[in-house]
Scaffold this active site. Structure first.
Site, short mmCIF file in Angstrom:
data_model
loop_
_atom_site.label_atom_id
_atom_site.label_comp_id
_atom_site.label_asym_id
_atom_site.label_seq_id
_atom_site.Cartn_x
_atom_site.Cartn_y
_atom_site.Cartn_z
N ASN A 209 -48.96 -47.58 1.32
CA ASN A 209 -48.52 -46.87 2.52
C ASN A 209 -48.67 -45.36 2.45
O ASN A 209 -49.07 -44.72 3.40
CB ASN A 209 -47.10 -47.28 2.89
CG ASN A 209 -46.11 -47.02 1.76
OD1 ASN A 209 -46.45 -47.09 0.58
ND2 ASN A 209 -44.90 -46.71 2.13
N GLY B 136 -43.33 -51.06 -4.23
CA GLY B 136 -43.99 -52.09 -3.43
C GLY B 136 -42.96 -52.99 -2.80
O GLY B 136 -41.79 -52.59 -2.63
N ALA C 177 -40.31 -58.72 -2.89
CA ALA C 177 -40.72 -60.00 -3.49
C ALA C 177 -41.59 -59.76 -4.72
O ALA C 177 -41.41 -60.37 -5.78
CB ALA C 177 -41.49 -60.82 -2.44
N THR C 178 -42.51 -58.83 -4.58
CA THR C 178 -43.38 -58.50 -5.73
C THR C 178 -42.56 -57.91 -6.86
O THR C 178 -42.76 -58.22 -8.03
CB THR C 178 -44.48 -57.52 -5.30
OG1 THR C 178 -45.11 -58.01 -4.12
CG2 THR C 178 -45.52 -57.33 -6.39
N GLU D 120 -39.02 -49.43 -7.01
CA GLU D 120 -38.72 -48.82 -5.72
C GLU D 120 -39.31 -49.76 -4.67
O GLU D 120 -40.53 -49.86 -4.54
CB GLU D 120 -39.35 -47.43 -5.66
CG GLU D 120 -38.68 -46.52 -4.64
CD GLU D 120 -39.25 -46.74 -3.28
OE1 GLU D 120 -40.42 -46.45 -3.09
OE2 GLU D 120 -38.52 -47.23 -2.40
N CYS E 58 -41.15 -47.01 3.59
CA CYS E 58 -39.96 -47.77 3.21
C CYS E 58 -38.68 -47.04 3.63
O CYS E 58 -37.61 -47.62 3.64
CB CYS E 58 -39.94 -48.00 1.71
SG CYS E 58 -40.06 -46.49 0.77
N GLU F 289 -36.14 -42.50 -9.13
CA GLU F 289 -37.22 -41.57 -9.46
C GLU F 289 -36.75 -40.18 -9.09
O GLU F 289 -35.63 -40.00 -8.60
CB GLU F 289 -38.47 -41.96 -8.66
CG GLU F 289 -39.00 -43.35 -9.01
CD GLU F 289 -40.25 -43.72 -8.21
OE1 GLU F 289 -40.18 -43.83 -6.99
OE2 GLU F 289 -41.30 -43.88 -8.85
O1 TXE Z 1 -46.95 -54.54 -1.47
P1 TXE Z 1 -47.12 -55.32 -2.83
P2 TXE Z 1 -47.91 -54.61 -0.28
C1 TXE Z 1 -43.32 -53.65 1.43
C2 TXE Z 1 -43.71 -53.88 2.85
C3 TXE Z 1 -45.00 -54.60 2.75
C4 TXE Z 1 -44.74 -55.46 1.54
C5 TXE Z 1 -46.02 -55.88 0.91
O2 TXE Z 1 -42.76 -54.76 3.45
O3 TXE Z 1 -45.26 -55.43 3.86
O4 TXE Z 1 -44.01 -54.62 0.66
O5 TXE Z 1 -46.86 -54.72 0.86
C6 TXE Z 1 -49.39 -54.63 -6.81
N1 TXE Z 1 -48.07 -57.85 -10.59
N2 TXE Z 1 -43.72 -52.34 0.93
O6 TXE Z 1 -48.75 -55.84 -0.20
O7 TXE Z 1 -47.80 -56.62 -2.68
C7 TXE Z 1 -50.33 -54.43 -5.65
O8 TXE Z 1 -51.67 -54.59 -6.06
C8 TXE Z 1 -48.27 -56.51 -10.61
C9 TXE Z 1 -42.68 -51.37 0.69
O9 TXE Z 1 -48.64 -53.33 -0.40
O10 TXE Z 1 -45.80 -55.31 -3.40
C10 TXE Z 1 -50.01 -53.00 -5.24
O11 TXE Z 1 -50.68 -52.10 -6.08
N3 TXE Z 1 -48.63 -55.79 -9.51
C11 TXE Z 1 -43.14 -50.36 -0.32
C12 TXE Z 1 -48.51 -52.93 -5.47
O12 TXE Z 1 -48.20 -53.98 -6.37
C13 TXE Z 1 -48.74 -56.45 -8.34
C14 TXE Z 1 -44.50 -49.81 -0.01
C15 TXE Z 1 -47.70 -53.15 -4.18
O13 TXE Z 1 -48.14 -54.37 -3.64
C16 TXE Z 1 -48.54 -57.84 -8.24
C17 TXE Z 1 -45.43 -50.89 0.21
C18 TXE Z 1 -48.18 -58.54 -9.44
N4 TXE Z 1 -48.00 -59.86 -9.45
C19 TXE Z 1 -45.02 -52.12 0.67
N5 TXE Z 1 -48.75 -58.20 -6.94
C20 TXE Z 1 -42.23 -49.15 -0.48
N6 TXE Z 1 -41.07 -49.35 -1.05
O14 TXE Z 1 -42.63 -48.06 -0.11
C21 TXE Z 1 -49.06 -57.07 -6.27
N7 TXE Z 1 -49.07 -56.02 -7.10
#
Ligand code: TXE
Length: 479
Positions: free
Chosen positions: A149, A225, A228-229, A247, A281, A460
């Site tokens: 983002n 991210g 769930a991740t 975060e 976020c 952070e």
């Molecule tokens: O995040 P992901 P995404 C939220 C928002 C969004 C959702 C998914 O709701 O719709 O998260 O977004 C890496 N092991 N936020 O798909 O999937 C992935 O490659 C290690 C809030 O972007 O969580 C990327 O580099 N790494 C958030 C990073 O994790 C893994 C901002 C984030 O991906 C992984 C963005 C794994 N198993 C999304 N799977 C905020 N807090 O600002 C994925 N990744």
């Protein structure tokens, strides 16, 4: 077609298996570059490079760390326009916003460059019997994983403190927005950052991100991210006893009392609702308004929302750019459908936007405002991460606090009131890690940054980040 490369051991590196992912421009929906589809072998090369550089970087003087990190900041500033255009092409956000975020990325490096010169520690004298002093040593090799983002901003927000604390870094940017991370690698070469100190490996999260988290010689992971991740990542790292900073998502309340400064509240609430297409976020997507002000606020807010231009991110008057990917576009549109099914009344928006010409296949959604949704519905409980907000009235301060806390997230909150006692009271009662009173996204990098509940673990910013990226050691000398 531009091919992005990894940055390993101080130079550009092709993915060893030679695989690439299509990288689309969200404004056009068309692939415009290729992102390395790296794998565990590439992570291994990066970790080896970091291990080889570990001791020399840890022993680099504060002045030398300051110099090279400041140089990186200066180069980011020098290339602001080029990096901003790259960011907008990759993420879909308006160009004016990308310029602002690139400036903030430079500030991240500059801020933590100064931190290298300010490291201090504590001492504890035990009744004239002993002197204890604490040293904070670099962890060694750490992993930084960032989202799509605010690509360059959040990438540098993790890397800069890790380097300032004396660690070597293996960083994994989002495969959705790889471009500015790639360009940062080039600037690090130009700045003279020693080989292996920073390594950037592009690719899919479950493949490259997972390999990084699993790597036994990567001793800490800083992640931003989805929740769930984050939970999945913690399940991998916890048995390995790795340090983790998470975060995660947010579903933030924007609490507006009747005694607020209405003009300021309206202006800032437009921003906190729709900046970066609502893909922050920290966005305030649950807007709670004291009932006596509700109709006035609603009327004025809708007037302003309807004036927002959704369109070409390259145009200066665009406020809502393109949604970052087809997948995310589909997710947000599905959330809008769910909100309608849950009984939400659409006050404006709710549709995709069809542009002309080369933008015809881009991903665009109108800024959307709902009212009439219950506290416990999915729309009010789950993160949408798009240009979608809800309006809900409240009658008492206690009810406003209960509504704000009626959610599994706890990242940020805004509170609008001219009553100072109320501001302190409500701020203390709302379960969020970050509270803004009469403002939003007003950032001082020295402050702790992060959330509670499903919004994450750890903080952070400022010395919090330096403490995360170091191991504290107490040395006791008997007198
Ligand atoms: O995040 P992901 P995404 C939220 C928002 C969004 C959702 C998914 O709701 O719709 O998260 O977004 C890496 N092991 N936020 O798909 O999937 C992935 O490659 C290690 C809030 O972007 O969580 C990327 O580099 N790494 C958030 C990073 O994790 C893994 C901002 C984030 O991906 C992984 C963005 C794994 N198993 C999304 N799977 C905020 N807090 O600002 C994925 N990744």
């Amino acid at each position: 077609m531009q091919k992005i490369t990894n940055y390993i051991n101080g130079k550009a590196a092709e993915p060893t298996a030679g695989n690439y992912l299509d990288n689309p421009n969200p404004a056009t929906g068309k692939t415009y570059s290729l992102c390395p589809d790296s794998d565990a072998a590439d992570v291994q090369l990066a970790v080896e490079a970091a291990l080889a550089a570990k001791t020399s970087w840890a022993n680099t003087t504060a002045e030398q760390k300051f110099q090279v990190m400041s140089k990186i900041a200066d180069l980011i500033d020098r290339d602001n326009e080029r990096l901003a255009l790259a960011e907008t092409t990759d993420q879909g956000k308006p160009l004016w916003l990308s310029r602002n975020e690139v400036t903030r990325a430079a500030q991240n490096f500059r801020f933590y460059a100064t931190a290298t010169m300010q490291m201090a520690s504590e001492a504890h004298i035990t009744e004239n019997q002993a002197v204890n002093y604490t040293i904070r040593q670099p962890i060694g090799v750490v992993g930084c994983i960032s989202p799509w983002n605010l690509p360059l901003y959040l990438f540098t927000w993790k890397i800069a403190p890790a380097l300032a604390a004396g660690n070597c870094v293996v960083a994994k940017p989002s495969e959705v927005t790889p471009m500015t991370a790639y360009l940062l690698g080039e600037l690090c070469i130009e700045a003279g950052l020693p080989a292996g100190v920073l390594n950037i490996v592009h690719g899919l999260g479950p493949k490259v991100g997972q390999a990084l988290v699993e790597h036994p010689q990567v001793k800490a992971i800083s992640f931003t991210g989805g929740s769930a991740t984050g939970k999945h990542l913690a399940a991998t790292a916890a048995p390995m006893l790795k340090k983790l900073s998470l975060e995660l998502g947010g579903k933030n309340p924007n609490i507006i009392f009747a005694d607020c400064d209405l003009e300021k509240t309206l202006k800032t609430s437009i921003n906190s609702s729709f900046l970066n297409q609502g893909e922050i976020c920290l966005c305030g997507s649950r807007i709670y308004i004291e009932r006596s002000l509700f109709e006035t606020f609603k009327t004025r807010f809708l007037e302003l929302v309807k004036r927002l231009k959704t369109g070409n991110p390259l145009e200066d008057d665009t406020r809502i750019g393109a949604i970052v990917s087809q997948q995310h576009f589909d997710k947000v549109m599905a959330c809008i459908a769910i909100a309608k099914a849950e009984g939400g009344n659409i006050l404006t928006g709710g549709n995709s936007v069809q542009l002309e010409g080369e933008l015809a296949d881009g991903w665009y959604i109108q800024p959307t405002v709902f009212e009439g949704l219950s506290v416990d519905c999915k729309t009010q409980q789950e993160e949408i991460f798009g240009p979608v907000v809800t309006l809900t009235p409240f009658d008492t301060e206690e009810e406003a606090i209960a509504l704000a806390n009626s959610n599994s997230y706890g990242l940020a909150a805004s509170i609008w009131t001219e009553n100072l006692s109320r501001a302190h009271r409500v701020s203390a009662a709302v379960d969020s890690g970050i509270i803004w009173v009469n403002c939003w996204l007003y950032r001082d990098l020295r402050t702790p940054f992060g959330g509670m509940k499903n919004s994450g673990v750890g903080r952070e910013g400022g010395w919090e980040a330096i403490r995360f990226f170091t191991e504290a050691k107490n040395i006791c000398i008997k007198l």
